[in-house]
Design an enzyme around this catalytic site. Structure first.
Site, PDB file in Angstrom:
ATOM      1  N   SER A 103     133.857  74.583   9.933  1.00 55.52           N
ATOM      2  CA  SER A 103     134.647  75.031   8.784  1.00 55.52           C
ATOM      3  C   SER A 103     135.545  76.209   9.129  1.00 55.52           C
ATOM      4  O   SER A 103     136.408  76.123   9.985  1.00 55.52           O
ATOM      5  CB  SER A 103     133.698  75.350   7.623  1.00 55.52           C
ATOM      6  OG  SER A 103     134.388  75.566   6.430  1.00 55.52           O
ATOM      7  N   ASP A 242     141.333  75.934   5.484  1.00 53.59           N
ATOM      8  CA  ASP A 242     140.476  76.381   6.581  1.00 53.59           C
ATOM      9  C   ASP A 242     140.382  75.271   7.619  1.00 53.59           C
ATOM     10  O   ASP A 242     141.064  74.257   7.523  1.00 53.59           O
ATOM     11  CB  ASP A 242     139.100  76.821   6.077  1.00 53.59           C
ATOM     12  CG  ASP A 242     138.278  75.664   5.530  1.00 53.59           C
ATOM     13  OD1 ASP A 242     138.872  74.636   5.154  1.00 53.59           O
ATOM     14  OD2 ASP A 242     137.041  75.794   5.456  1.00 53.59           O
ATOM     15  N   ASP A 244     138.431  72.836   8.450  1.00 51.87           N
ATOM     16  CA  ASP A 244     138.166  71.441   8.109  1.00 51.87           C
ATOM     17  C   ASP A 244     138.796  71.046   6.779  1.00 51.87           C
ATOM     18  O   ASP A 244     138.551  69.953   6.274  1.00 51.87           O
ATOM     19  CB  ASP A 244     136.671  71.143   8.108  1.00 51.87           C
ATOM     20  CG  ASP A 244     135.909  71.888   7.015  1.00 51.87           C
ATOM     21  OD1 ASP A 244     136.413  72.924   6.535  1.00 51.87           O
ATOM     22  OD2 ASP A 244     134.813  71.437   6.642  1.00 51.87           O
ATOM     23  N   ASP A 246     138.416  71.864   3.682  1.00 54.35           N
ATOM     24  CA  ASP A 246     137.676  71.644   2.438  1.00 54.35           C
ATOM     25  C   ASP A 246     137.760  72.852   1.500  1.00 54.35           C
ATOM     26  O   ASP A 246     137.148  72.852   0.431  1.00 54.35           O
ATOM     27  CB  ASP A 246     136.214  71.262   2.712  1.00 54.35           C
ATOM     28  CG  ASP A 246     135.391  72.382   3.341  1.00 54.35           C
ATOM     29  OD1 ASP A 246     135.979  73.410   3.745  1.00 54.35           O
ATOM     30  OD2 ASP A 246     134.158  72.223   3.428  1.00 54.35           O
TER      31      ASP A 246
END
Length: 448
Positions: A103, A242, A244, A246
């Protein structure tokens, strides 16, 4: 049954350091393959996505080895946002989805997140059962039943079409200039392409990943470059994702940063007006600002709080039948469209409101005055137990007494890093700083 490998968002740590080692990834792949193989019959299928970290290649191969050894067929998506894995696990009728990502963490870290066949993250209980299987060891398939691996080339495009379908039919973003910072991460192609296809004038940064620069002075945790780009280019909105993709942080046309609480306030108010907000409530974590709660109450809406982690937000949403939730950090969950937090999808919702109302981002995203909130992190060693120290416990009790009726205090361990997070809210700035600094000092002493 307890969990030791799993934190608040899968297994995470520094690459090539336990638990994020190749050996563990092989074992984890075999364990989860065994778990889902036993739960279902027929053809067994798992989709794997990843972000742009260098170690992603290593863990992708290791997980594939473990999974195929137990008879799972592996579909490799390559670099895609985390929400794409949730979507494609369900749409491709897979038994399991895996995202390889840490992440917003630095490039040296990595993580492994699991999604069930419905596209939602696994429960604590399921993760505990998988841990038990890791300890038991591999239960290999017979030679004729070993799984296969295949690259899927169009997974990203399937996800991009889903993103666009969440906007009203025919709505375009013509005339809107948008800066998008992709954090050199999983959305480095997806985000600029979707915005361009919808008609926006796109200024893209953080789109040259090299395996080592993900989240490095860019993205939702480092928005300074995006702020500068918004001001330099006279953009109408900045979107910071960010690693990833999400989570999201928004930047309005003046260069002001907008967090997840303000985005959720905008969406909750709008959806309530349209009678789309199920249960008359928004689900958020204990970290969300008291100002958000007061804003919702003033409109006859409720704030349902959970512990930190978008997985727990989603669990509460599903249990209560709610369709909007998220975190102050920028995870925005809209279960009418997605199974997990989706930063780009949330950004499109903000842009949709701008296009629909012809109002500036600053007008739409300043819905309440936040109660002053101070958060500080203290790093601790593997053997330290600072929250069990009597002096730390006494400092916390003293702060709680002083805040009684004036604000609130939250002390917790991070589920993804070795950090103690000390957060307080209070309209008395001097008291706020004094209490947080006092607790931080005691935690630092105990953690030394």
């Amino acid at each position: 049954m307890t969990r030791k490998l799993f934190g608040t968002d899968g297994v995470r740590g520094t690459a090539n350091t336990w638990p994020m080692t190749v050996d563990l990834a092989v074992s984890l792949g075999a364990a989860v393959g065994r778990y889902f193989r036993n739960e279902h019959t027929g053809v067994h299928r798992v989709v794997i996505g990843k972000d742009t970290r260098l170690s992603g290649y290593m863990f992708e191969n290791a997980l594939t080895a473990g999974l195929t050894s137990t008879g799972m067929n592996v579909l490799l998506l390559g670099p895609v946002p985390t929400p794409a894995v949730g979507l494609l696990t369900n749409s491709m009728r897979a038994d399991l989805g895996i995202m390889i990502s840490a992440s917003h963490n630095p490039a040296a870290d990595n993580g492994i997140k699991f999604f069930g066949p419905d596209g939602f993250k696994l429960s604590d209980a399921m993760e505990a059962e998988i841990e038990a299987l890791v300890a038991e060891g591999v239960d290999p398939a017979k030679p004729g039943n070993i799984g296969r691996a295949k690259r899927i080339d169009d997974g990203r495009f399937r996800y991009q079409e889903r993103l666009k379908s969440t906007l009203p039919s025919g709505l375009r973003l013509d005339g809107l200039r948008v800066v998008v910072d992709c954090a050199n991460g999983a959305a480095y192609r997806t985000a600029p392409e979707v915005l361009w296809e919808l008609g926006a004038d796109v200024i893209a940064i953080g789109t040259v990943p090299d395996g080592l620069n993900i989240n490095a002075e860019c993205g939702s945790t480092h928005p300074a470059k995006a702020v500068e780009a918004v001001r330099t280019h006279g953009a109408d909105l900045g979107i910071c994702l960010d690693g990833d993709a999400d989570r999201i942080i928004v930047i309005d046309e003046t260069g002001e940063i907008v967090d997840g609480d303000q985005i959720m306030a905008l969406l909750a108010a709008r959806w309530a007006e349209e009678d789309r907000l199920k249960g008359g409530a928004l689900v958020a974590t204990v970290m969300s600002n008291l100002g958000l709660e007061r804003f919702l109450q003033s409109r006859g809406l409720r704030l349902e709080r959970t512990k930190v982690g978008d997985r727990y937000v989603v669990e509460r949403m599903r249990a209560g039948g709610y369709n909007l939730g998220g975190e102050q950090s920028g995870h925005i969950v809209m279960t009418d469209f997605a199974t997990t937090g989706d930063g780009l999808m949330a950004g499109l919702q903000v842009l949709s409101e701008m296009a629909r109302t012809n109002r500036a981002a600053s007008e739409l995203t300043r819905n309440f005055a936040p109660v002053p909130q101070l958060l500080k992190n203290v790093r601790y060693g593997a053997e330290a137990r600072p929250l069990e120290d009597p002096r730390v416990m006494a400092a916390i009790r003293d702060a709680e007494e002083k805040l009684l009726g004036k604000g609130r205090l939250l002390i917790r361990k991070s589920g993804t890093e070795p950090l103690i997070r000390v957060m307080a809210e209070c309209e008395d700035d001097a008291l706020l700083v004094s209490l947080v600094d006092g607790i931080v000092a005691e935690v630092e002493t105990a953690a030394a």
